[in-house]
Scaffold this active site. Sequence first.
Site, PDB file in Angstrom:
ATOM      1  N   ASN A 138     -11.366 -68.736  15.523  1.00 34.55           N
ATOM      2  CA  ASN A 138     -12.550 -68.841  14.682  1.00 34.55           C
ATOM      3  C   ASN A 138     -13.587 -69.832  15.241  1.00 34.55           C
ATOM      4  O   ASN A 138     -13.303 -71.006  15.419  1.00 34.55           O
ATOM      5  CB  ASN A 138     -12.088 -69.300  13.292  1.00 34.55           C
ATOM      6  CG  ASN A 138     -13.135 -69.134  12.224  1.00 34.55           C
ATOM      7  OD1 ASN A 138     -14.283 -68.799  12.522  1.00 34.55           O
ATOM      8  ND2 ASN A 138     -12.746 -69.374  10.994  1.00 34.55           N
ATOM      9  N   HIS A 158      -6.410 -68.589  -2.894  1.00 34.71           N
ATOM     10  CA  HIS A 158      -7.332 -69.738  -2.914  1.00 34.71           C
ATOM     11  C   HIS A 158      -8.181 -69.721  -4.176  1.00 34.71           C
ATOM     12  O   HIS A 158      -9.128 -68.942  -4.265  1.00 34.71           O
ATOM     13  CB  HIS A 158      -8.311 -69.654  -1.751  1.00 34.71           C
ATOM     14  CG  HIS A 158      -7.700 -69.894  -0.418  1.00 34.71           C
ATOM     15  ND1 HIS A 158      -8.451 -70.033   0.712  1.00 34.71           N
ATOM     16  CD2 HIS A 158      -6.421 -70.023  -0.031  1.00 34.71           C
ATOM     17  CE1 HIS A 158      -7.652 -70.234   1.748  1.00 34.71           C
ATOM     18  NE2 HIS A 158      -6.416 -70.226   1.321  1.00 34.71           N
ATOM     19  N   ARG A 206      -3.710 -72.198  -4.499  1.00 32.30           N
ATOM     20  CA  ARG A 206      -4.304 -73.404  -3.921  1.00 32.30           C
ATOM     21  C   ARG A 206      -5.531 -73.786  -4.740  1.00 32.30           C
ATOM     22  O   ARG A 206      -6.324 -72.909  -5.092  1.00 32.30           O
ATOM     23  CB  ARG A 206      -4.703 -73.142  -2.466  1.00 32.30           C
ATOM     24  CG  ARG A 206      -5.074 -74.400  -1.702  1.00 32.30           C
ATOM     25  CD  ARG A 206      -5.565 -74.085  -0.295  1.00 32.30           C
ATOM     26  NE  ARG A 206      -6.993 -73.769  -0.290  1.00 32.30           N
ATOM     27  CZ  ARG A 206      -7.760 -73.762   0.809  1.00 32.30           C
ATOM     28  NH1 ARG A 206      -7.226 -74.044   1.995  1.00 32.30           N
ATOM     29  NH2 ARG A 206      -9.037 -73.457   0.739  1.00 32.30           N
ATOM     30  N   TYR A 257     -16.236 -77.991   1.672  1.00 33.33           N
ATOM     31  CA  TYR A 257     -15.499 -76.964   2.383  1.00 33.33           C
ATOM     32  C   TYR A 257     -14.317 -76.465   1.553  1.00 33.33           C
ATOM     33  O   TYR A 257     -13.590 -77.247   0.948  1.00 33.33           O
ATOM     34  CB  TYR A 257     -14.976 -77.493   3.730  1.00 33.33           C
ATOM     35  CG  TYR A 257     -14.248 -76.411   4.465  1.00 33.33           C
ATOM     36  CD1 TYR A 257     -14.957 -75.387   5.078  1.00 33.33           C
ATOM     37  CD2 TYR A 257     -12.868 -76.352   4.468  1.00 33.33           C
ATOM     38  CE1 TYR A 257     -14.316 -74.356   5.694  1.00 33.33           C
ATOM     39  CE2 TYR A 257     -12.208 -75.321   5.087  1.00 33.33           C
ATOM     40  CZ  TYR A 257     -12.938 -74.321   5.701  1.00 33.33           C
ATOM     41  OH  TYR A 257     -12.289 -73.283   6.294  1.00 33.33           O
ATOM     42  N   ASP A 310      -5.304 -78.582  -0.126  1.00 33.26           N
ATOM     43  CA  ASP A 310      -5.557 -78.821   1.294  1.00 33.26           C
ATOM     44  C   ASP A 310      -6.555 -79.969   1.434  1.00 33.26           C
ATOM     45  O   ASP A 310      -7.666 -79.900   0.890  1.00 33.26           O
ATOM     46  CB  ASP A 310      -6.143 -77.539   1.917  1.00 33.26           C
ATOM     47  CG  ASP A 310      -6.229 -77.593   3.430  1.00 33.26           C
ATOM     48  OD1 ASP A 310      -6.053 -78.688   4.005  1.00 33.26           O
ATOM     49  OD2 ASP A 310      -6.474 -76.532   4.041  1.00 33.26           O
ATOM     50  N   HIS A 319      -7.625 -81.012   4.441  1.00 28.06           N
ATOM     51  CA  HIS A 319      -8.416 -80.740   5.647  1.00 28.06           C
ATOM     52  C   HIS A 319      -8.521 -81.931   6.604  1.00 28.06           C
ATOM     53  O   HIS A 319      -9.610 -82.196   7.145  1.00 28.06           O
ATOM     54  CB  HIS A 319      -9.815 -80.243   5.272  1.00 28.06           C
ATOM     55  CG  HIS A 319      -9.800 -78.920   4.571  1.00 28.06           C
ATOM     56  ND1 HIS A 319      -9.393 -77.769   5.186  1.00 28.06           N
ATOM     57  CD2 HIS A 319     -10.124 -78.570   3.301  1.00 28.06           C
ATOM     58  CE1 HIS A 319      -9.475 -76.759   4.339  1.00 28.06           C
ATOM     59  NE2 HIS A 319      -9.897 -77.219   3.187  1.00 28.06           N
ATOM     60  N   GLU A 366      -1.525 -80.391   1.909  1.00 29.87           N
ATOM     61  CA  GLU A 366      -1.667 -79.871   3.274  1.00 29.87           C
ATOM     62  C   GLU A 366      -2.631 -80.716   4.104  1.00 29.87           C
ATOM     63  O   GLU A 366      -3.676 -81.146   3.598  1.00 29.87           O
ATOM     64  CB  GLU A 366      -2.189 -78.435   3.148  1.00 29.87           C
ATOM     65  CG  GLU A 366      -2.587 -77.755   4.433  1.00 29.87           C
ATOM     66  CD  GLU A 366      -3.146 -76.370   4.143  1.00 29.87           C
ATOM     67  OE1 GLU A 366      -2.914 -75.830   3.036  1.00 29.87           O
ATOM     68  OE2 GLU A 366      -3.824 -75.829   5.022  1.00 29.87           O
ATOM     69  N   GLU A 418      -1.538 -75.999  11.151  1.00 32.78           N
ATOM     70  CA  GLU A 418      -2.344 -74.800  11.437  1.00 32.78           C
ATOM     71  C   GLU A 418      -3.156 -74.940  12.720  1.00 32.78           C
ATOM     72  O   GLU A 418      -3.549 -73.941  13.296  1.00 32.78           O
ATOM     73  CB  GLU A 418      -3.228 -74.430  10.242  1.00 32.78           C
ATOM     74  CG  GLU A 418      -4.318 -75.422   9.922  1.00 32.78           C
ATOM     75  CD  GLU A 418      -5.041 -75.078   8.612  1.00 32.78           C
ATOM     76  OE1 GLU A 418      -4.369 -74.838   7.603  1.00 32.78           O
ATOM     77  OE2 GLU A 418      -6.281 -75.048   8.628  1.00 32.78           O
ATOM     78  N   ARG A 465       2.805 -74.859   9.263  1.00 33.19           N
ATOM     79  CA  ARG A 465       1.627 -74.024   9.013  1.00 33.19           C
ATOM     80  C   ARG A 465       1.232 -73.126  10.183  1.00 33.19           C
ATOM     81  O   ARG A 465       0.279 -72.361  10.080  1.00 33.19           O
ATOM     82  CB  ARG A 465       0.439 -74.950   8.707  1.00 33.19           C
ATOM     83  CG  ARG A 465       0.599 -75.751   7.448  1.00 33.19           C
ATOM     84  CD  ARG A 465       0.250 -74.943   6.224  1.00 33.19           C
ATOM     85  NE  ARG A 465      -1.134 -74.573   6.198  1.00 33.19           N
ATOM     86  CZ  ARG A 465      -1.596 -73.399   5.745  1.00 33.19           C
ATOM     87  NH1 ARG A 465      -0.774 -72.487   5.313  1.00 33.19           N
ATOM     88  NH2 ARG A 465      -2.890 -73.148   5.735  1.00 33.19           N
ATOM     89  N   HIS A 477      -0.315 -70.286   7.967  1.00 34.44           N
ATOM     90  CA  HIS A 477      -1.776 -70.209   7.848  1.00 34.44           C
ATOM     91  C   HIS A 477      -2.200 -68.734   7.773  1.00 34.44           C
ATOM     92  O   HIS A 477      -1.805 -67.937   8.613  1.00 34.44           O
ATOM     93  CB  HIS A 477      -2.333 -70.843   9.127  1.00 34.44           C
ATOM     94  CG  HIS A 477      -3.799 -71.040   9.177  1.00 34.44           C
ATOM     95  ND1 HIS A 477      -4.511 -71.675   8.207  1.00 34.44           N
ATOM     96  CD2 HIS A 477      -4.696 -70.703  10.149  1.00 34.44           C
ATOM     97  CE1 HIS A 477      -5.781 -71.732   8.555  1.00 34.44           C
ATOM     98  NE2 HIS A 477      -5.921 -71.152   9.715  1.00 34.44           N
ATOM     99  N   ASP A 530      -9.667 -65.290   8.961  1.00 39.83           N
ATOM    100  CA  ASP A 530      -9.885 -65.249  10.410  1.00 39.83           C
ATOM    101  C   ASP A 530      -8.590 -64.978  11.175  1.00 39.83           C
ATOM    102  O   ASP A 530      -8.614 -64.880  12.409  1.00 39.83           O
ATOM    103  CB  ASP A 530     -10.581 -66.515  10.920  1.00 39.83           C
ATOM    104  CG  ASP A 530      -9.906 -67.788  10.490  1.00 39.83           C
ATOM    105  OD1 ASP A 530     -10.091 -68.202   9.330  1.00 39.83           O
ATOM    106  OD2 ASP A 530      -9.187 -68.369  11.305  1.00 39.83           O
ATOM    107  N   GLU A 580       0.118 -68.026   3.194  1.00 40.62           N
ATOM    108  CA  GLU A 580      -1.267 -68.081   2.711  1.00 40.62           C
ATOM    109  C   GLU A 580      -1.886 -66.686   2.792  1.00 40.62           C
ATOM    110  O   GLU A 580      -1.679 -65.961   3.767  1.00 40.62           O
ATOM    111  CB  GLU A 580      -2.069 -69.053   3.586  1.00 40.62           C
ATOM    112  CG  GLU A 580      -3.495 -69.256   3.129  1.00 40.62           C
ATOM    113  CD  GLU A 580      -4.245 -70.284   3.986  1.00 40.62           C
ATOM    114  OE1 GLU A 580      -3.855 -70.488   5.151  1.00 40.62           O
ATOM    115  OE2 GLU A 580      -5.212 -70.880   3.493  1.00 40.62           O
ATOM    116  N   TRP A 584     -12.168 -82.771   9.669  1.00 36.08           N
ATOM    117  CA  TRP A 584     -11.824 -81.824   8.613  1.00 36.08           C
ATOM    118  C   TRP A 584     -10.808 -80.836   9.152  1.00 36.08           C
ATOM    119  O   TRP A 584     -10.581 -80.769  10.310  1.00 36.08           O
ATOM    120  CB  TRP A 584     -13.029 -81.128   8.036  1.00 36.08           C
ATOM    121  CG  TRP A 584     -13.614 -80.061   8.863  1.00 36.08           C
ATOM    122  CD1 TRP A 584     -14.580 -80.212   9.806  1.00 36.08           C
ATOM    123  CD2 TRP A 584     -13.287 -78.693   8.831  1.00 36.08           C
ATOM    124  NE1 TRP A 584     -14.863 -79.004  10.348  1.00 36.08           N
ATOM    125  CE2 TRP A 584     -14.088 -78.062   9.759  1.00 36.08           C
ATOM    126  CE3 TRP A 584     -12.367 -77.934   8.072  1.00 36.08           C
ATOM    127  CZ2 TRP A 584     -14.003 -76.693   9.996  1.00 36.08           C
ATOM    128  CZ3 TRP A 584     -12.290 -76.588   8.307  1.00 36.08           C
ATOM    129  CH2 TRP A 584     -13.117 -75.968   9.261  1.00 36.08           C
TER     130      TRP A 584
HETATM  131 MG   LIG Z   1      -5.664 -75.604   5.821  1.00 34.17          MG
END
Ligand SMILES: [Mg+2]
Length: 415
Positions: free
Chosen positions: A37, A122, A147, A159, A223, A225, A249, A275, A296, A325, A329, A352, A415
């Site tokens: 991504n 999510h 989540r 985000y 999460d 991040h 996370e 991830e 992840r 993860h 994407d 996820e 992040w």
């Molecule tokens: Mg994450």
Amino acid sequence: MQIISAEVLVSSPGRNFVTLRLTTDDGLVGLGDATLNGRELAVVAYLTEHVVPLLLGRDAHRIEDTWQYLYRGAYWRRGPVTMAAISAVDTALWDLKARAAGLPLYQLLGGRSRVGCLTYGHASGADLPELFDSVRDHLEQGFRAIRIQTGIPGLGSVYGVASSANAAAGADGVTSRYDHEPARRSAAPVEEAWDTRAYLRHMPGVFEAVRNEFGPELPLLHDAHHRLTPIQAAKLGRSLEPFDLFWLEDVTPAENTAVLRRVREHTTTPLAIGEVFNTIWDYRELFEEQLVDYVRSPVTHAGGITPLRRIFDYASVYQIKSGVHGPTDISPVGLAASLHLGIAIPNFGIQEYMRHSAATDEVFRSGVTFVDGMLVPSEEPGLGVEYDDDVASRYEYAAAYLPVNRLLDGSVHDW
Ligand SMILES: [Mg+2]
């Protein structure tokens, strides 16, 4: 089963995907996901210039040897571009081997260990009423674990929180209007503001409100991040303990895994990470000191099915489970690979799941089903995903970036 063609396919049905397609002399076709991504074309170049020429004429049955050849043989090891490229080759070879055997891929990984792979969706909202609507929407869709991400008072867009700008994502009838599409098409990344102290003050009240509204049983995840210092992460984990999270996370930046010792000393909230990890070596300290609870890494970024199976087996020694993860994407090819692995391994934890857009599902026709909050891989031979070139050609690549995060004084933040 000799490889006679290796094509690197780029399509952008709402977001950019890179797919490797291998064809053998006996007419079989295998697919692998190489999507990275925001840096997609770097993997296209790595594959096209340096990997495809090495694949032509190779025996497609030699999965392990090909993996070692591309990983050790390159001298330059690891890194997300390299590992996404190797992952696509490894996944396509597993797809080919399973198609040659006439079996769904999970049968070659030991067969089914469970009826399906439990997922989490999510939920997000700028404030509590929006967040509650989003949780209800996910429960109606069948999700059984959720989540929770929210806006922070005083900050703009945050985000992981769906906004009116991407609410149109629900128009296709597949993607929920509450789903957050992380990468935005633009010449440069969007910049967002961040204030960790405001976030730490706000989150315990959010989880208390969600528990009061939805009860004690619903598994909840969150999460961070990678945005916290070790002591901030410890504080967050401890302050969320009354709300019984399934996991917390990515609390700290991934480069320095040793700091999770400090977090672990202070909280029993389960931790998930990985991830952005690429190899089994990234996990060694975390596993051996039992500093995390969930892994992840996705197939797409950890070098494929072969090394991820090895990571999960290593994790199982320490009672650590998978928690792969799976944002949009990860293409339907990468998701299918994750599910074939997830349904087979003994230490599956959770998967996820953000639904792909209708356009993406038209390019990648996948036999994956979503039943009772669980994803189930196809019973078709191989991964069970077909790539439609005609539909794919309608969607040209367009640069898209994940946001960049800045503190209120303008400094670039994690992040
Ligand atoms: Mg994450």
